[in-house]
Scaffold this motif. Structure first.
Motif, PDB file in Angstrom:
ATOM      1  N   GLU A 283      -9.212  -6.156   7.894  1.00  0.00           N
ATOM      2  CA  GLU A 283      -8.627  -7.156   6.994  1.00  0.00           C
ATOM      3  C   GLU A 283      -8.222  -6.525   5.664  1.00  0.00           C
ATOM      4  N   GLN A 284      -9.070  -5.651   5.154  1.00  0.00           N
ATOM      5  CA  GLN A 284      -8.751  -4.964   3.894  1.00  0.00           C
ATOM      6  C   GLN A 284      -7.519  -4.082   4.050  1.00  0.00           C
ATOM      7  N   ARG A 285      -7.414  -3.429   5.168  1.00  0.00           N
ATOM      8  CA  ARG A 285      -6.268  -2.554   5.403  1.00  0.00           C
ATOM      9  C   ARG A 285      -4.966  -3.349   5.423  1.00  0.00           C
ATOM     10  N   ILE A 286      -4.987  -4.478   6.066  1.00  0.00           N
ATOM     11  CA  ILE A 286      -3.792  -5.325   6.118  1.00  0.00           C
ATOM     12  C   ILE A 286      -3.416  -5.788   4.718  1.00  0.00           C
ATOM     13  N   GLN A 287      -4.427  -6.163   3.938  1.00  0.00           N
ATOM     14  CA  GLN A 287      -4.184  -6.634   2.577  1.00  0.00           C
ATOM     15  C   GLN A 287      -3.629  -5.517   1.692  1.00  0.00           C
ATOM     16  N   GLY A 291       0.082  -6.944   3.654  1.00  0.00           N
ATOM     17  CA  GLY A 291      -0.137  -8.111   4.497  1.00  0.00           C
ATOM     18  C   GLY A 291       0.463  -8.029   5.881  1.00  0.00           C
ATOM     19  N   LEU A 292       1.058  -6.882   6.257  1.00  0.00           N
ATOM     20  CA  LEU A 292       1.644  -6.736   7.589  1.00  0.00           C
ATOM     21  C   LEU A 292       0.548  -6.409   8.595  1.00  0.00           C
ATOM     22  N   ASP A 293       0.501  -7.175   9.682  1.00  0.00           N
ATOM     23  CA  ASP A 293      -0.534  -6.935  10.687  1.00  0.00           C
ATOM     24  C   ASP A 293       0.020  -6.284  11.950  1.00  0.00           C
ATOM     25  N   THR A 294       1.250  -5.804  11.875  1.00  0.00           N
ATOM     26  CA  THR A 294       1.877  -5.164  13.045  1.00  0.00           C
ATOM     27  C   THR A 294       1.935  -3.650  12.919  1.00  0.00           C
ATOM     28  N   LEU A 295       1.419  -3.127  11.826  1.00  0.00           N
ATOM     29  CA  LEU A 295       1.478  -1.685  11.593  1.00  0.00           C
ATOM     30  C   LEU A 295       0.364  -0.966  12.344  1.00  0.00           C
ATOM     31  N   TYR A 304      -0.821   3.527   2.261  1.00  0.00           N
ATOM     32  CA  TYR A 304      -1.916   3.586   1.286  1.00  0.00           C
ATOM     33  C   TYR A 304      -1.910   4.917   0.533  1.00  0.00           C
ATOM     34  N   LEU A 305      -1.568   5.986   1.228  1.00  0.00           N
ATOM     35  CA  LEU A 305      -1.516   7.304   0.581  1.00  0.00           C
ATOM     36  C   LEU A 305      -0.225   7.514  -0.208  1.00  0.00           C
TER      37      LEU A 305
END
Length: 328
Positions: A283-287, A291-295, A304-305
């Motif tokens: 959930e944190q990663r998506i946020q 907010g994309l949950d298809t990655l 993130y990097l």
């Protein structure tokens, strides 16, 4: 009377005059040598000997210090063409098969005489006998398609010492790095320690030599080594899903922890973020990635990097020579 009538010796030129005349003569000879150099380089073909190459390389060492960077780079391009022409071999299908088999057999059993050596073209026979001369080498057929190439150290030895500092440092270090191949196909051949060492070098180079004519190449190399460090290649991935620290190569984790301690380094900042990412929940990663949950996990990590290719249209090979060459 006898003394007066004796023939007087001819007046001898002063030593300074002799030295000046010799210097002028040497300068004229040197000018002619350098004027003929480009012509001699362009005349090299697949019928010439390694002795001809070695003579030109000696002439380059004499003439390069006298040229500006633009002329040095022109001669460097001529040197690339010269070796390409020298190493070109025309083969029939049968000769190509014999060449590949011979090279493979020699890689496996270098001390065994191969009976089908006589099936090779005369040019192949010549080049195989003269490996190691004039910077000629045969690429290991166990890691890539078999072919001859000029050694990566050539430009570092022949050209780099006479070029401006930024170009000299680039060529010498890239030549040294490419003496140990980074990858073959989809397999990394070097360890995380070496990958990070190279990445840090190119990061420093970009900062230290912002006006270098090889700056874009250095930026590309920095990006590629970051990809090797954080992602790997298809057959040698750093991680499967980046789900947690256990899902990452131990050697990579150890190296990233060391890098993360460095100061004033973008790579160090990214190493810290990489280690943080492994502890985030889905959930944190998506946020954190919009907010994309298809990655995929890797795509999330890239975002993130902030690991972006600075030159998306770059089309050069930077992993085989002392400079980055146009891709074949």
């Amino acid at each position: 009377m006898l003394t007066a009538c004796q023939q007087q010796p001819e007046p001898q030129p002063a030593k300074a005059q002799l030295d000046s005349a010799q210097t002028q003569h040497d300068a004229v000879d040197l000018t002619l040598l350098c004027q003929k150099l480009e012509k001699n380089m362009m005349e090299i073909n697949a019928q010439r000997t390694t002795f001809a190459l070695e003579q030109i390389n000696q002439d380059l060492k004499v003439c390069l210090p006298l040229q500006n960077l633009a002329k040095q780079k022109q001669l460097l391009q001529h040197a690339n063409t010269m070796y390409k022409n020298f190493l070109h071999v025309k083969r029939t299908s049968a000769q190509q098969l014999a060449f590949e088999q011979y090279a493979f057999d020699m890689a496996q059993h270098p001390t065994i005489h191969q009976s089908h050596f006589e099936q090779l073209t005369l040019r192949d026979q010549y080049l195989l006998k003269h490996q190691g001369q004039a910077y000629i080498e045969l690429v290991d057929p166990t890691t890539t398609a078999i072919h001859y190439q000029r050694s990566s150290e050539y430009l570092g030895k022949i050209f780099a010492p006479y070029m401006p500092e930024a170009e000299r440092v680039f060529i010498e270090n890239l030549a040294l790095q490419n003496a140990e191949k980074a990858y073959a196909g989809q397999n990394l051949l070097i360890e995380p320690f070496e990958i990070s060492r190279r990445a840090l070098f190119w990061e420093d180079y970009v900062h230290q030599y912002p006006q270098s004519s090889y700056r874009q190449d250095a930026q590309y190399l920095l990006y590629q080594y970051k990809v090797f460090l954080f992602k790997g290649l298809k057959n040698t991935p750093v991680s499967g899903h980046y789900s947690d620290p256990i899902d990452v190569q131990v050697s990579t984790i150890e190296e990233l922890k060391k890098i993360a301690q460095l100061q004033n380094s973008t790579l160090a900042t990214q190493a810290k973020k990489f280690l943080e990412f492994l502890d985030f929940s889905p959930e944190q990663r998506i946020q954190l990635t919009g907010g994309l949950d298809t990655l995929s996990p890797w795509q999330q990590l890239e975002i993130y990097l902030n690991l972006r290719n600075p030159l998306p249209n770059y089309k050069k090979d930077c992993f085989s020579d002392g400079i980055c060459l146009p891709s074949k």
